[in-house]
Design a protein around this motif. Structure first.
Motif, PDB file in Angstrom:
ATOM      1  N   PHE A   1      -0.176  13.134 -26.078  1.00  0.00           N
ATOM      2  CA  PHE A   1       0.561  12.042 -25.434  1.00  0.00           C
ATOM      3  C   PHE A   1       2.074  12.335 -25.345  1.00  0.00           C
ATOM      4  O   PHE A   1       2.645  12.285 -24.254  1.00  0.00           O
ATOM      5  N   PRO A   2       2.701  12.690 -26.481  1.00  0.00           N
ATOM      6  CA  PRO A   2       4.136  13.038 -26.354  1.00  0.00           C
ATOM      7  C   PRO A   2       4.366  14.250 -25.456  1.00  0.00           C
ATOM      8  O   PRO A   2       5.420  14.351 -24.826  1.00  0.00           O
ATOM      9  N   ALA A  18       7.587   9.637 -29.413  1.00  0.00           N
ATOM     10  CA  ALA A  18       8.313  10.922 -29.400  1.00  0.00           C
ATOM     11  C   ALA A  18       8.526  11.454 -27.986  1.00  0.00           C
ATOM     12  O   ALA A  18       9.579  12.000 -27.665  1.00  0.00           O
ATOM     13  N   GLY A  19       7.525  11.272 -27.140  1.00  0.00           N
ATOM     14  CA  GLY A  19       7.610  11.803 -25.781  1.00  0.00           C
ATOM     15  C   GLY A  19       8.769  11.225 -24.992  1.00  0.00           C
ATOM     16  O   GLY A  19       9.370  11.894 -24.164  1.00  0.00           O
ATOM     17  N   PHE A  20       9.090   9.978 -25.274  1.00  0.00           N
ATOM     18  CA  PHE A  20      10.214   9.364 -24.561  1.00  0.00           C
ATOM     19  C   PHE A  20      11.523   9.648 -25.288  1.00  0.00           C
ATOM     20  O   PHE A  20      12.550   9.903 -24.680  1.00  0.00           O
ATOM     21  N   ASN A  52       2.773   7.321 -38.160  1.00  0.00           N
ATOM     22  CA  ASN A  52       2.464   8.536 -37.409  1.00  0.00           C
ATOM     23  C   ASN A  52       2.011   8.219 -35.989  1.00  0.00           C
ATOM     24  O   ASN A  52       2.316   8.942 -35.045  1.00  0.00           O
ATOM     25  N   THR A  53       1.242   7.122 -35.877  1.00  0.00           N
ATOM     26  CA  THR A  53       0.810   6.731 -34.542  1.00  0.00           C
ATOM     27  C   THR A  53       2.017   6.328 -33.682  1.00  0.00           C
ATOM     28  O   THR A  53       2.125   6.716 -32.516  1.00  0.00           O
ATOM     29  N   LEU A  54       2.930   5.611 -34.308  1.00  0.00           N
ATOM     30  CA  LEU A  54       4.137   5.197 -33.584  1.00  0.00           C
ATOM     31  C   LEU A  54       4.949   6.422 -33.181  1.00  0.00           C
ATOM     32  O   LEU A  54       5.513   6.485 -32.087  1.00  0.00           O
ATOM     33  N   TRP A  55       4.967   7.397 -34.071  1.00  0.00           N
ATOM     34  CA  TRP A  55       5.678   8.650 -33.792  1.00  0.00           C
ATOM     35  C   TRP A  55       5.105   9.301 -32.525  1.00  0.00           C
ATOM     36  O   TRP A  55       5.843   9.639 -31.600  1.00  0.00           O
ATOM     37  N   MET A  56       3.786   9.410 -32.495  1.00  0.00           N
ATOM     38  CA  MET A  56       3.153  10.036 -31.331  1.00  0.00           C
ATOM     39  C   MET A  56       3.400   9.219 -30.053  1.00  0.00           C
ATOM     40  O   MET A  56       3.559   9.753 -28.970  1.00  0.00           O
ATOM     41  N   ALA A  57       3.425   7.905 -30.237  1.00  0.00           N
ATOM     42  CA  ALA A  57       3.589   7.054 -29.053  1.00  0.00           C
ATOM     43  C   ALA A  57       5.007   7.122 -28.495  1.00  0.00           C
ATOM     44  O   ALA A  57       5.220   6.988 -27.295  1.00  0.00           O
ATOM     45  N   GLY A 106      -4.883   3.597 -35.062  1.00  0.00           N
ATOM     46  CA  GLY A 106      -3.684   4.070 -35.745  1.00  0.00           C
ATOM     47  C   GLY A 106      -2.727   2.947 -36.061  1.00  0.00           C
ATOM     48  O   GLY A 106      -2.231   2.827 -37.183  1.00  0.00           O
ATOM     49  N   PHE A 107      -2.479   2.098 -35.089  1.00  0.00           N
ATOM     50  CA  PHE A 107      -1.539   0.996 -35.312  1.00  0.00           C
ATOM     51  C   PHE A 107      -2.084  -0.018 -36.306  1.00  0.00           C
ATOM     52  O   PHE A 107      -1.340  -0.747 -36.947  1.00  0.00           O
ATOM     53  N   PRO A 161      13.324  13.721 -25.265  1.00  0.00           N
ATOM     54  CA  PRO A 161      14.176  14.131 -24.134  1.00  0.00           C
ATOM     55  C   PRO A 161      15.421  13.264 -23.981  1.00  0.00           C
ATOM     56  O   PRO A 161      16.499  13.783 -23.710  1.00  0.00           O
ATOM     57  N   THR A 190       4.149  12.647 -21.878  1.00  0.00           N
ATOM     58  CA  THR A 190       5.249  11.700 -21.643  1.00  0.00           C
ATOM     59  C   THR A 190       6.593  12.416 -21.740  1.00  0.00           C
ATOM     60  O   THR A 190       7.525  12.096 -21.005  1.00  0.00           O
ATOM     61  N   GLY A 191       6.669  13.389 -22.667  1.00  0.00           N
ATOM     62  CA  GLY A 191       7.908  14.136 -22.807  1.00  0.00           C
ATOM     63  C   GLY A 191       8.243  14.878 -21.528  1.00  0.00           C
ATOM     64  O   GLY A 191       9.382  14.849 -21.056  1.00  0.00           O
ATOM     65  N   GLN A 214       0.017  13.816 -43.941  1.00  0.00           N
ATOM     66  CA  GLN A 214      -0.516  14.462 -42.741  1.00  0.00           C
ATOM     67  C   GLN A 214      -1.971  14.069 -42.483  1.00  0.00           C
ATOM     68  O   GLN A 214      -2.324  13.617 -41.412  1.00  0.00           O
ATOM     69  N   ASP A 215      -2.794  14.253 -43.509  1.00  0.00           N
ATOM     70  CA  ASP A 215      -4.197  13.865 -43.364  1.00  0.00           C
ATOM     71  C   ASP A 215      -4.448  12.668 -44.268  1.00  0.00           C
ATOM     72  O   ASP A 215      -4.577  12.802 -45.480  1.00  0.00           O
ATOM     73  N   VAL A 237      -0.246   5.979 -41.554  1.00  0.00           N
ATOM     74  CA  VAL A 237      -1.074   6.089 -40.345  1.00  0.00           C
ATOM     75  C   VAL A 237      -0.387   5.370 -39.192  1.00  0.00           C
ATOM     76  O   VAL A 237      -0.283   5.898 -38.074  1.00  0.00           O
ATOM     77  N   GLN A 238       0.110   4.174 -39.494  1.00  0.00           N
ATOM     78  CA  GLN A 238       0.782   3.411 -38.436  1.00  0.00           C
ATOM     79  C   GLN A 238       2.040   4.124 -37.966  1.00  0.00           C
ATOM     80  O   GLN A 238       2.308   4.235 -36.772  1.00  0.00           O
ATOM     81  N   THR A 240       9.352  12.370 -19.033  1.00  0.00           N
ATOM     82  CA  THR A 240      10.701  11.863 -19.319  1.00  0.00           C
ATOM     83  C   THR A 240      11.754  12.889 -18.925  1.00  0.00           C
ATOM     84  O   THR A 240      12.793  12.546 -18.383  1.00  0.00           O
TER      85      THR A 240
END
Lengths: 379, 874
Positions: free
Chosen positions: A90-91, B200-202, B193-198, A72-73, B205, A94-95, B146-147, B190-191, A98
């Motif tokens: 993953f989110p 968003a979790g942090f 979206n990947t960054l988004w997934m990486a 992806g990156f 919240p 991790t969410g 998206q795709d 693509v990059q 967090t």
């Protein structure tokens, strides 16, 4: 063939298939060359066993943490929507972590009085987040299991999809083709990737094709016969697949809707149980050094404590507190959410498993007969 | 019926030209470009569509897109359920509200993070919006990228693609330039979206937490304003005033079924009935209300006095005499007594005799009567000897029960009707009270929702920021109680050395205090008193009409009589067993307590200022002249002790340590010091100084005029009236205030400035407070209010009981307020906890945001070699 015998024979066959599949499947995971070559060629339904699910989960987690983000990156051409969705876990995780950190992260820096208060609150929220996740996932089974029992349709039937990887560009394509030719001769081509889906994951494009038995001497429509028989379409139908396909699609759509609606309500119930007071007892657990217990005894004792806390918390969630200190609002809210969760699950399941096709089929049949009395006019 | 489409299709396929009519429709897809103002409408529209998707799903007709969208609906539904559940736990409205804000912030941060942190920087740099949405031919709204393997590039015009290329800086000599631009955009997506997934979790919240903590004061302000207005509207509309507001259905049902059950029988135990009638009981006053209702019920449910029938008295006599005879008391003696008592004769005699024994009793209480008969019949010695046998024979309980049973009326229609009326009337009272409580809670209640709590927070926060405490200092103050006052005192010493900083700090703190004073001023209090009067008058009257005299007078009570200065003259008398008065006093004292706590902080600042520039010493000298007792060699010690105590404990009058310090120098000295601290200089000195002031600032003739005016008013109406005369004449306000309060001119100036905006004369308010303090705390008790005080107890029958020993009454408690060390430490705790949280997660959030934005700088890079590849990136 009687109804029962058809189902039994399907079950037997299916078990056999499952056995062979398990065998080959395990072989795949242990890199047995021959099996690998066979398996690689086409998409295939996998036996719905714990082992398969464990393997799939492992595959997904491992890839989410390594291959998919790397691709992806890099903006890789083969980085697709499936990988994006898989990374979605993953989110989630991790969410959750967090959120737990938000409520607990700095408690230890507080003065003791506040730390204790914040600690209890934080523990509640942490357990709430964990139970939220567990309840959300597990509750889906409350619908998929009865649906399978009643209709024979397994909403969670896993299959492995084989993806042919795209070469990065035209120039590379030629080289790549040559390389793969060479590898193929050795049976080691590596231009494939696997995706793990469930057969009815898409209702627009359900993978019904995977259910056809194409082996020599096999009943091509065996699966669809089983569904037809189980759901009252009748036996020995000439085109059982055509008859039941719309039905399967409808059942899956309804059940999926019910799952989506109910899972978040169950998640809310999970969170509600997580934030109850009895969990505070967990804060009093001493280290084994302090208690002097052996490791097993220590673990056993604490599992017991956890169990007791869980039980008390469920009761308190339902009653809105302990006797004498009932919070009437929490009682009403808790019961309302639980009631709603149960209601959406039960009604959703009933809605999914009923078979409207029986009546509809007859009435449409009648209308499709072209007679002098019933001539279809344009418009 | 087959559907229209099926029919049409059938006809096309069977009857008409098959090739002409069966062809794909023209594509109707388009990019979504919603202007900002349309976003809310779009949101609602999408929500409606998604909800329709759920309906379709339940019918089994939804497609993949709709099934996916259902997840959003489910998630929102679940989140609202969670908010609703957590709300039921939260004690105050603001915390409840924050649960909803929390859910909102969560969804907002989830939606905004990829847009602001990833898509926006990318769009600004390259013109590619990776969060671009489009609507496909079937009306399904999706993300364009998206795709990445199926991108509907035909929705973009050539110009749009060129524009992207220009911004990306793709050279014009690249073969297949469009493809290169598209490939770069795809790669970016693509990059991204990947960054988004990486991330968003942090991010979600943390952003939720930060948004919530940023919004909390704003939400609280808005909620506060709304609550004030809303509760005032209710009061103004007078809807609460109108009669017949029914009790909750469940309560009515419970009451009705109890009446139906007991109809035709005797209600022996009134407890249940009391609790049914007193359904709106509040914890604070419940016991008193219960008692009143119980007393009235006794009367309502007992046979009236003139209904005492002879048969009963005969029964009673027989029972007594036989039992007492067994206990060794001669029959003749018993008979004699009963005759004297009139039990055998006219009932009236009995009653007269009974009333003579208990002159104040209105009702004939047979239970007491029997007890007295027993007491009289059996002299003490005999009683002792016979007590055991008597008890075993008839037992006290059985006598009482017998009497009680006899005394009770059988519940008939008429009584039941009356009870129902009482129930309704009390329901009216509780309902009206509920409205008033709502009004009261918005302003002055012990809950996080009240304006009082709100301004408390504002003032305490302001103390720390105005005085310039560092976060490290605040943390230390929060962690160690012993350090709290030390650090505070150091800061005060630092401030008093610097006039500008001092005045600024005092002004800032005082401004917040003035805001509170403004809304809890005499107007609000008068308004409350008016509401309480209206509430109590109504119920007092109607309950009295129903014969519930005790309850009626408990609610109504005797009215307070106020003098010109608003002081209650008949407080002790009127407080006795009156809900009306209790309410008023509680309301006033709650405000007073809060004011006192805040004023004390200002006093500490002022006092230290006075010590620092020697004003206090001068004042000491003046005072010592007035109090000859201080003319002794110990005076230096007094002064010294006072100063040390003040600087050490910051006016903690409750502290045993302070008292000990004061014990050393004697009570008179203590009182003197307290007067000084509270700006209570000797009157003679003030007069002299005032006259001096007048003479300094005007010419001879005028001086005499003003001085005479001052002295005349002061003699007639008190010194405050005298001041009014000269301030009205335009004399230096600050100078006069200095004389009135003893405070430092710099403090006074700052206080005047601070009060301007809210229209509050803080100096005057503080003066009134100081005076009340001197009168009620210093002059009455040596030790001031104690930490473990008890509120004074009120009972039904009358007197206000001041509890013995370590107790102090509620007024004293209010006057002392919250001790500065507690106030400061609690506030420091809250500020530092919040600060720690914000620092840690704010920094984390900022780092994450910076990292994410920086990462987007490297996205979409295509090596030159690939760009110039002949076949492009097909």
């Amino acid at each position: 063939m009687s109804k029962i015998s058809a189902i039994t024979s399907f079950k037997q066959n299916n078990t056999k298939v499952a056995e062979t599949q398990t065998k080959s499947n395990s072989a795949y995971y242990h890199d047995e060359e021959r099996a690998k070559r066979e398996e690689l060629k086409e998409s295939k339904i996998l036996p719905d066993t714990f082992k398969t699910k464990f393997n799939i989960a492992t595959h997904k987690v491992a890839n989410t943490l390594s291959v998919y983000p790397t691709k992806g990156f890099a903006g890789d051409k083969n980085s697709n929507f499936y990988e994006f969705l898989t990374m979605g876990m993953f989110p989630y995780v991790t969410g959750g972590l967090t959120f737990i950190a938000l409520f607990n992260g700095i408690t230890k820096h507080f003065s003791p009085k506040y730390a204790e208060k914040a600690g209890k609150y934080g523990l509640g929220m942490a357990l709430g987040v964990i139970f939220y996740g567990i309840a959300k996932e597990v509750s889906k089974k409350l619908i998929s299991v009865p649906v399978k029992m009643k209709t024979g349709i397994n909403m969670d039937e896993p299959y492995r999809k084989v993806i042919d990887l795209i070469p990065r560009n035209c120039e590379e394509a030629t080289k790549e083709q040559e390389r793969q030719e060479k590898l193929k001769a050795e049976g080691k081509e590596d231009n494939k990737a696997f995706e793990y889906h469930t057969t009815f994951e898409s209702v627009d494009f359900p993978r019904m094709d995977l259910y056809y038995k194409t082996g020599k001497g096999e009943n091509r429509n065996e699966y669809f016969d089983m569904i037809a028989e189980k759901n009252g379409f009748g036996t020995n139908l000439p085109d059982s697949d055509q008859e039941v396909k719309p039905f399967i699609k409808e059942v899956v759509t309804k059940a999926r809707t019910a799952q989506t609606l109910s899972q978040y309500l169950w998640a809310a119930v999970g969170l509600g149980i997580g934030v109850q007071k009895p969990w505070g007892k967990l804060l009093n657990i001493k280290t084994p050094k302090y208690t002097g217990d052996s490791v097993f005894k220590y673990i056993g004792k604490n599992i017991k404590t956890f169990g007791a806390c869980f039980k008390d918390s469920c009761v308190e969630f339902f009653n809105g507190g302990v006797k004498g200190a009932i919070n009437p609002k929490a009682k009403v809210a808790g019961r309302a959410i639980l009631g709603l969760a149960v209601l959406t699950t039960v009604l959703g399941t009933l809605n999914a498993v009923r078979n409207p096709y029986m009546n509809r089929q007859k009435s449409t049949d009648n209308n499709n007969v072209f007679t002098n009395n019933n001539k279809v006019q344009e418009g | 019926m087959a559907s229209l489409i099926e029919l049409t299709l059938n006809n096309r396929l069977t009857q008409l030209d098959t090739t002409k009519n069966v062809k794909p429709d023209k594509p109707k897809g388009h990019l979504v470009d919603t202007p900002l103002y349309k976003v809310p409408f779009e949101y609602v529209g999408d929500l409606a569509k998604d909800t329709y998707g759920v309906v379709k799903g339940l019918r089994g007709k939804a497609n993949d897109h709709e099934l996916g969208k259902q997840n959003d609906i489910g998630m929102k539904l679940g989140s609202l359920a969670i908010a609703a559940y957590l709300m039921s736990f939260r004690p105050s409205n603001i915390t409840k509200l924050m649960e909803v804000v929390g859910v909102g912030s969560f969804f907002t941060s989830m939606a905004l993070w990829p847009k602001l942190a990833i898509a926006l920087p990318l769009k600004m740099r390259t013109g590619v919006d990776i969060q671009q949405k489009y609507v496909d031919s079937y009306g399904r709204k999706k993300y364009f990228y998206q795709d990445p393997q199926y991108l509907a590039w035909d929705l973009y015009s050539k110009e749009q693609i060129d524009k992207m290329g220009e911004k990306m800086g793709v050279p014009y000599d690249v073969p297949n330039r469009d493809e290169v631009i598209k490939e770069k955009a795809r790669k970016m997506a693509v990059q991204g979206n990947t960054l988004w997934m990486a991330t968003a979790g942090f991010a979600t919240p943390i952003a939720t937490g930060l948004i919530c903590s940023g919004l909390e004061p704003i939400v609280e302000d808005l909620r506060q304003k709304y609550a004030l207005k809303h509760s005032q509207r209710i009061m103004d509309s007078q809807a609460w005033f109108n009669a017949s507001m029914a009790a909750p259905k469940a309560k009515v049902k419970e009451f009705d079924s109890y009446i139906t059950e007991t109809m035709g029988s005797k209600i022996k135990d009134t407890k249940k009935l009391v609790s049914l009638l007193n359904w709106g009981r509040s914890q604070h006053i419940s016991p008193l209300m219960d008692k009143s209702i119980e007393k009235d019920l006794e009367k309502l449910l007992s046979n009236a006095q003139n209904n005492v029938d002879l048969q009963y008295i005969e029964d009673l006599y027989n029972k007594f005499s036989s039992t007492l005879a067994k206990a060794g008391i001669s029959k003749s003696k018993i008979e004699e007594y009963f005759k004297n008592a009139g039990l055998f004769g006219e009932q009236k005699t009995f009653i007269v005799r009974y009333q003579a024994l208990k002159p104040n009793s209105e009702a004939l209480d047979l239970a007491d009567a029997t007890k007295e008969i027993l007491d009289e019949l059996i002299d003490k010695k005999a009683k002792k000897a016979t007590a055991v046998s008597l008890k075993s024979e008839i037992g006290k309980d059985s006598i009482e029960n017998f009497v009680k049973d006899f005394n009770r009326k059988i519940l008939d229609e008429e009584t039941a009707d009356k009870l129902k009326k009482v129930f309704n009337e009390l329901s009216n009272y509780f309902n009206r009270e509920g409205k008033l409580v709502q009004w009261e809670n918005a302003r002055n209640a012990n809950s996080a929702d009240s304006m009082r709590a709100h301004s408390w927070k504002k003032v305490t926060n302001e103390i720390f920021s105005a005085m310039g405490f560092s976060s490290k200092e605040i943390e230390e103050m929060s962690l160690e109680g012993s350090k709290t006052m030390k650090i505070f005192d150091d800061k005060v010493q630092e401030l008093v050395q610097n006039p500008t900083r001092y005045q600024k700090a005092v002004k800032r703190i005082a401004q917040k205090i003035a805001e509170f004073d403004a809304v809890t001023g005499s107007e609000t209090r008068a308004q409350y008193r008016d509401y309480v009067d209206r509430l109590c008058d109504l119920s007092q009257k109607s309950l009295k009409e129903l014969g519930f005299d005790t309850t009626s007078s408990y609610i109504g009570g005797r009215p307070f009589i106020y003098n010109d200065n608003g002081v209650i003259l008949n407080k002790m008398e009127a407080l006795s067993g009156s809900l009306r008065n209790l309410k008023k006093v509680n309301f006033d004292e709650a405000i007073l307590s809060e004011r006192a706590s805040m004023y004390r902080i200002l006093q500490i600042l002022d006092l230290n200022k006075r010590i620092a520039d020697g004003t206090l010493e001068g004042q000491f000298n003046v005072i010592s002249k007035e109090f000859p007792a201080l003319f002794n060699p110990n005076f230096v010690a007094v002064e010294d002790t006072a100063k040390r105590t003040i600087s050490k404990y910051g006016l903690n009058m409750h502290e045993a340590k302070l008292n000990k310090g004061m014990e050393k120098v004697g009570q008179n000295a203590y009182k003197t010091v307290m007067r000084l601290l509270y700006g209570h200089l000797p009157e003679r000195y003030i007069k002299d100084a005032t006259l001096d002031l007048i003479s300094k600032s005007t010419s001879g003739e005028e001086t005499i005029k003003y001085a005479n005016g001052f002295l005349k008013a002061a003699q007639e109406k008190g010194i405050e009236a005298g001041y009014k005369v000269i301030t009205d004449a335009g004399f230096d306000k600050i100078e006069i205030s200095r004389l009135r309060t003893g405070m430092h001119p710099e403090t006074i100036e700052a206080l005047f400035d601070a009060g301007k905006k809210s229209g509050v004369d803080l100096v005057d308010n503080m003066k009134v407070y100081m005076q009340t303090f001197i009168e009620n705390v210093v002059n009455t008790r040596q030790d001031g209010a104690l930490r473990n005080h008890n509120l004074c107890g009120y009972d039904l029958t009358g007197s206000m009981k001041e509890l013995a020993g370590s107790a102090s009454n509620s007024l004293k408690n209010a006057l002392v307020g919250i001790y500065p060390d507690k106030l400061l430490r609690d506030a420091a705790n809250e500020i530092s906890n919040r600060g720690k949280w914000l620092r840690k997660f704010g920094l984390g959030g900022a780092a994450l945001l910076t990292g994410t934005v920086l990462a987007t700088m490297f996205f979409g890079h295509l090596p030159k070699k690939e760009m110039y590849m002949k076949d492009g990136n097909k």
